[in-house]
Write a protein that holds these residues in place. Structure first.
Motif, PDB file in Angstrom:
ATOM      1  N   UNK A 479     -25.099   7.673  -6.810  1.00 16.11           N
ATOM      2  CA  UNK A 479     -23.666   7.424  -5.464  1.00 16.11           C
ATOM      3  C   UNK A 479     -22.410   7.547  -6.017  1.00 16.11           C
ATOM      4  N   UNK A 480     -21.534   8.522  -5.593  1.00 18.94           N
ATOM      5  CA  UNK A 480     -20.627   8.613  -5.542  1.00 18.94           C
ATOM      6  C   UNK A 480     -19.642   8.249  -5.233  1.00 18.94           C
ATOM      7  N   UNK A 481     -20.025   7.514  -5.244  1.00 16.73           N
ATOM      8  CA  UNK A 481     -18.550   5.904  -4.141  1.00 16.73           C
ATOM      9  C   UNK A 481     -17.496   5.881  -4.943  1.00 16.73           C
ATOM     10  N   UNK A 482     -17.764   5.533  -6.466  1.00 20.33           N
ATOM     11  CA  UNK A 482     -16.253   5.334  -7.288  1.00 20.33           C
ATOM     12  C   UNK A 482     -15.486   6.574  -7.188  1.00 20.33           C
ATOM     13  N   UNK A 483     -15.755   7.702  -6.579  1.00 23.20           N
ATOM     14  CA  UNK A 483     -15.057   8.891  -6.551  1.00 23.20           C
ATOM     15  C   UNK A 483     -13.943   8.233  -5.688  1.00 23.20           C
ATOM     16  N   UNK A 484     -15.025   8.059  -4.341  1.00 25.83           N
ATOM     17  CA  UNK A 484     -14.181   7.726  -3.071  1.00 25.83           C
ATOM     18  C   UNK A 484     -12.462   6.653  -3.300  1.00 25.83           C
ATOM     19  N   UNK A 485     -13.145   6.032  -4.573  1.00 23.15           N
ATOM     20  CA  UNK A 485     -12.542   4.357  -5.100  1.00 23.15           C
ATOM     21  C   UNK A 485     -10.833   5.608  -5.852  1.00 23.15           C
ATOM     22  N   UNK A 486     -11.187   6.213  -6.280  1.00 25.40           N
ATOM     23  CA  UNK A 486     -10.398   7.095  -7.004  1.00 25.40           C
ATOM     24  C   UNK A 486      -9.217   7.991  -6.049  1.00 25.40           C
ATOM     25  N   UNK A 487      -9.932   8.440  -5.448  1.00 22.94           N
ATOM     26  CA  UNK A 487      -9.130   9.024  -4.201  1.00 22.94           C
ATOM     27  C   UNK A 487      -8.532   7.999  -3.744  1.00 22.94           C
ATOM     28  N   UNK A 488      -9.109   6.944  -3.385  1.00 23.00           N
ATOM     29  CA  UNK A 488      -7.624   5.835  -2.468  1.00 23.00           C
ATOM     30  C   UNK A 488      -6.856   5.377  -3.587  1.00 23.00           C
ATOM     31  N   UNK A 489      -7.189   5.299  -4.648  1.00 21.44           N
ATOM     32  CA  UNK A 489      -6.851   4.174  -5.539  1.00 21.44           C
ATOM     33  C   UNK A 489      -5.405   5.363  -6.077  1.00 21.44           C
ATOM     34  N   UNK A 490      -5.216   6.631  -6.252  1.00 22.06           N
ATOM     35  CA  UNK A 490      -4.689   7.225  -6.301  1.00 22.06           C
ATOM     36  C   UNK A 490      -3.562   7.874  -5.105  1.00 22.06           C
ATOM     37  N   UNK A 491      -3.992   7.750  -3.874  1.00 19.15           N
ATOM     38  CA  UNK A 491      -3.255   7.835  -2.749  1.00 19.15           C
ATOM     39  C   UNK A 491      -1.901   6.957  -3.062  1.00 19.15           C
ATOM     40  N   UNK A 492      -2.925   5.704  -2.839  1.00 19.68           N
ATOM     41  CA  UNK A 492      -1.590   4.478  -2.522  1.00 19.68           C
ATOM     42  C   UNK A 492      -1.159   4.188  -3.658  1.00 19.68           C
ATOM     43  N   UNK A 493      -1.671   4.806  -4.998  1.00 16.15           N
ATOM     44  CA  UNK A 493      -0.275   4.637  -6.038  1.00 16.15           C
ATOM     45  C   UNK A 493       1.217   5.632  -5.872  1.00 16.15           C
ATOM     46  N   UNK A 494       0.225   7.034  -5.305  1.00 12.50           N
ATOM     47  CA  UNK A 494       1.526   7.649  -5.313  1.00 12.50           C
ATOM     48  C   UNK A 494       2.460   7.474  -3.827  1.00 12.50           C
ATOM     49  N   UNK A 495       2.273   6.194  -3.433  1.00 11.63           N
ATOM     50  CA  UNK A 495       3.250   5.493  -2.089  1.00 11.63           C
ATOM     51  C   UNK A 495       3.533   4.514  -3.125  1.00 11.63           C
ATOM     52  N   UNK A 496       2.702   3.656  -3.983  1.00 12.77           N
ATOM     53  CA  UNK A 496       4.179   2.834  -4.692  1.00 12.77           C
ATOM     54  C   UNK A 496       4.889   3.376  -5.986  1.00 12.77           C
ATOM     55  N   UNK A 497       4.763   4.578  -6.231  1.00 13.32           N
ATOM     56  CA  UNK A 497       5.655   5.139  -7.533  1.00 13.32           C
ATOM     57  C   UNK A 497       6.950   5.736  -6.460  1.00 13.32           C
ATOM     58  N   UNK A 498       6.385   6.506  -5.044  1.00  4.57           N
ATOM     59  CA  UNK A 498       7.994   6.626  -4.332  1.00  4.57           C
ATOM     60  C   UNK A 498       8.409   5.207  -4.013  1.00  4.57           C
ATOM     61  N   UNK A 499       8.299   4.541  -3.694  1.00  4.90           N
ATOM     62  CA  UNK A 499       9.190   2.732  -3.468  1.00  4.90           C
ATOM     63  C   UNK A 499       9.916   2.854  -4.692  1.00  4.90           C
ATOM     64  N   UNK A 500       9.259   2.473  -5.833  1.00  8.89           N
ATOM     65  CA  UNK A 500      10.320   2.357  -7.229  1.00  8.89           C
ATOM     66  C   UNK A 500      10.427   3.773  -7.215  1.00  8.89           C
ATOM     67  N   UNK A 501      11.036   3.975  -7.003  1.00  7.97           N
ATOM     68  CA  UNK A 501      11.854   5.522  -7.270  1.00  7.97           C
ATOM     69  C   UNK A 501      13.060   5.189  -6.006  1.00  7.97           C
ATOM     70  N   UNK A 502      13.013   5.135  -4.755  1.00  7.80           N
ATOM     71  CA  UNK A 502      13.772   5.075  -3.120  1.00  7.80           C
ATOM     72  C   UNK A 502      14.438   4.286  -3.018  1.00  7.80           C
ATOM     73  N   UNK A 503      13.580   2.575  -3.172  1.00 11.68           N
ATOM     74  CA  UNK A 503      14.431   1.511  -3.215  1.00 11.68           C
ATOM     75  C   UNK A 503      14.485   0.665  -4.526  1.00 11.68           C
ATOM     76  N   UNK A 504      13.561   1.234  -5.077  1.00  8.88           N
ATOM     77  CA  UNK A 504      14.062  -0.624  -6.715  1.00  8.88           C
ATOM     78  C   UNK A 504      15.398   0.215  -7.823  1.00  8.88           C
TER      79      UNK A 504
END
Length: 636
Positions: A479-504
């Protein structure tokens, strides 16, 4: 051509002058003229013209000498006239000095006379005033006020001036002998004070600014002046709050009153400051307390929204009010007013903020897992779990039974957006409501909650489930299931990093908390990268195992054997670049398996000799024996 002075005016050209003279002389022209060239005649003309020039020079010289003599004569006359003017000026200056001394003498006499007159008039005026006061005092002694100033209502201003002076005099008198008269004067003082305040009130209701100013000027010397100001402040607010926006009504009221108090009171800045203090301590404080207390215990979300909204609006109001003259450090004064209203709410603000954020974040996550009918597993830290994690990182082996997620990654961008939105609002409230000294510390507390619920409870938990869902290398599926996890986790962390820079970052950039936040962020990234790397490796191993299984068990040699071996079609491409690239790739793969001593020879082969050395070195570094065999020495 007769010689005249006009011929030599500027601009004068000698060559042109001689040329004109030659042309005008008969027989003096060049070839082509009417007459033949005659040098003797031309010479004779030049000699005669020279004589004329000499005569002209003599005339001019005589004229120059005559003009010089005339100029010298006029210069002497002018100098003589200047000397006469200087003498006249000196005489005038002496007269001016004498006049100035005389004026000073007269002025001194006048001032002296004025002082003598004042010295005589002042005691006389005081004596007259004292006599009048004694007369009025006697009326209080007799118990009957007969003077027109006390009986005529239109002379209340004069009566107030007299009673104010009598009141001061009465305070110096002994009580035992003048108790009765002191009481009468005090009673009249109080009555006149009340009449003046009532007159001021009536004038304010009628909008008579000049009368208000007149009465306020009289009351200025009375004890009840402050009561007059209180009456004005109370009445000016009546009918001013007719909209639902208390803050806008307050700004409008102060704008109108600011102009009026300057025409009425002698110290308008003090009146404005007292008006604003009255509004803050009574109307605004009561309004804000009602809005906050009704939801403080029952609805933390609404309480925080109301607190942020009210604090923002009152600071905006203070900014508008700072345009007025308040007779003191207005910024400090207004800040003190705001602090007096909000101090009880801001002291424990961050506790309510963090408590609400934790509860809200937990609810968002639980609601998501409930929607998936998922019972959250426990992947807590501790002895056995830490040991498993170390073994998994070092050996890349699955520990424990594999779980079936049915393709669910347990990562939700909707959940992430909700968590980031809640945190962003918390950062905004923190920026507005925190004291400047507490701002970095409070912002860090909010950041740790975001890390806990977004990075640990959501992303890290999904990575743990994803790792547990990867089958073993001997599995019959890949199964390629974990690759979907990697892709979504990477997208989410970019959102987290943006809030870190913009608001914190803006809240902590100039404090020691910046280093602490960056370190915590780095730790979170490294932990996630380890799990992502582990999951990708295990997924690739699983895929390789599955391919081996297919090739060894399910694939047969005759599957692709053509029926007609004599009519075999070429199934691969003939473009030369592709063949060259595959040959290069094959040569690069050989770097992973050849003996260390043969590395240099392989790198110098025809397929690799033109490649960048950094690329070759990167492939060599992938070998498992890179460090133990010191391949860098062979490679170099």
């Amino acid at each position: 051509m007769a010689a005249t002075a006009e011929l030599f005016e500027e601009p004068f050209d000698v060559d042109e002058y001689i040329e004109r003279l030659a042309w005008r002389t008969p027989g003096g022209g060049s070839k082509g003229g009417a007459e033949a060239f005659d040098p003797k005649r031309l010479l004779e003309e030049f000699v005669n013209h020279i004589e004329e020039l000499k005569m002209l020079d003599e005339r001019i010289q005589r004229r120059v000498e005559k003009l010089e003599q005339q100029c010298q004569k006029e210069a002497k006359e002018f100098a003589k006239k200047v000397q006469e003017l200087q003498k006249s000026n000196q005489i005038a200056f002496q007269h001016f000095q004498e006049l100035d001394e005389h004026i000073s003498y007269v002025a001194t006499k006048v001032c002296h006379l004025g002082d003598q007159l004042e010295g005589v008039n002042t005691p006389r005026q005081r004596a007259v005033e004292a006599q009048k006061l004694m007369k009025y005092f006697n009326e209080f002694l007799d118990g009957e006020l007969k003077s027109d100033v006390f009986t005529n209502p239109e002379k209340i201003k004069e009566a107030a001036d007299i009673i104010q002076k009598l009141h001061l005099i009465a305070q110096e008198l002994p009580f035992d002998r003048f108790a009765e008269v002191k009481s009468k004067i005090a009673s009249k003082y109080h009555d006149l004070e009340c009449q003046l305040i009532q007159e001021f009130t009536n004038a304010q209701k009628r909008g008579e600014i000049s009368r208000m100013h007149e009465v306020a000027s009289v009351l200025l010397h009375f004890k009840g002046y402050s009561h007059c100001v209180d009456v004005y402040i109370k009445q000016c607010q009546e009918g001013s709050y007719f909209r639902n926006d208390l803050f806008e009504d307050t700004a409008t009221l102060c704008q109108r009153v600011n102009k009026e108090v300057r025409e009425v009171f002698s110290s308008p800045e003090n009146v404005m400051a007292k008006l604003i203090q009255n509004i803050f301590e009574i109307k605004l404080q009561s309004f804000i307390r009602d809005r906050l207390e009704e939801c403080k215990r029952s609805d933390a979300e609404q309480y925080l929204k109301n607190l942020y909204d009210l604090y923002t609006r009152i600071t905006n109001l203070a900014s508008k009010l700072s345009e007025f003259d308040l007779g003191t450090d207005k910024q400090t004064f207004l800040a003190k007013m705001i602090k007096g209203i909000f101090i009880s709410y801001l002291e424990n603000y961050i506790e309510i903020e963090t408590g609400y954020l934790k509860n809200r974040s937990s609810m968002v996550l639980q609601r998501y897992y409930d929607s998936k009918n998922h019972q959250k597993r426990s992947y807590g830290s501790g002895g056995i779990q830490d040991l498993k994690e170390r073994i998994r990182q070092r050996t890349n082996l699955p520990l424990g039974p594999s779980i079936d997620t049915h393709g669910e990654t347990f990562l939700s961008q909707e959940v992430v957006v909700n968590l980031l939105q809640e945190t962003r609002q918390a950062f905004e409230r923190c920026h507005r409501l925190s004291d400047s000294s507490d701002l970095p510390k409070n912002a860090f507390r909010i950041f740790t909650i975001l890390v806990e619920y977004l990075c640990v409870e959501h992303i890290d938990y999904a990575l743990e489930i994803g790792l547990a869902a990867i089958p073993s290398t001997d599995s019959k599926t890949a199964p390629l299931y974990f690759l979907d996890v990697v892709q979504q986790a990477n997208t989410i962390f970019h959102l987290f990093d943006k809030q870190f820079n913009d608001h914190l970052m803006p809240l902590i950039s100039s404090s020691p908390k910046l280093t602490e936040c960056l370190q915590k962020k780095k730790e979170v990234i490294e932990q996630m990268e380890v799990k992502l790397d582990t999951g990708i490796d295990r997924t690739l191993n699983c895929m390789v195992g599955h391919m081996k299984h297919i090739l060894s068990v399910e694939q047969k040699k005759t599957d692709f054997k053509p029926e007609d071996e004599n009519n075999v079609l070429i199934q691969y491409t003939n473009i030369p670049l592709v063949l060259q690239l595959f040959d290069t790739l094959h040569a690069l793969c050989n770097l992973l398996v050849v003996a260390p001593d043969n590395l240099k020879q392989v790198c110098s082969g025809e397929h690799l000799t033109n490649l960048d050395k950094n690329i070759l070195h990167a492939f060599v570094q992938l070998r498992s024996d890179y460090r133990s065999a010191r391949l860098g020495r062979h490679f170099s």
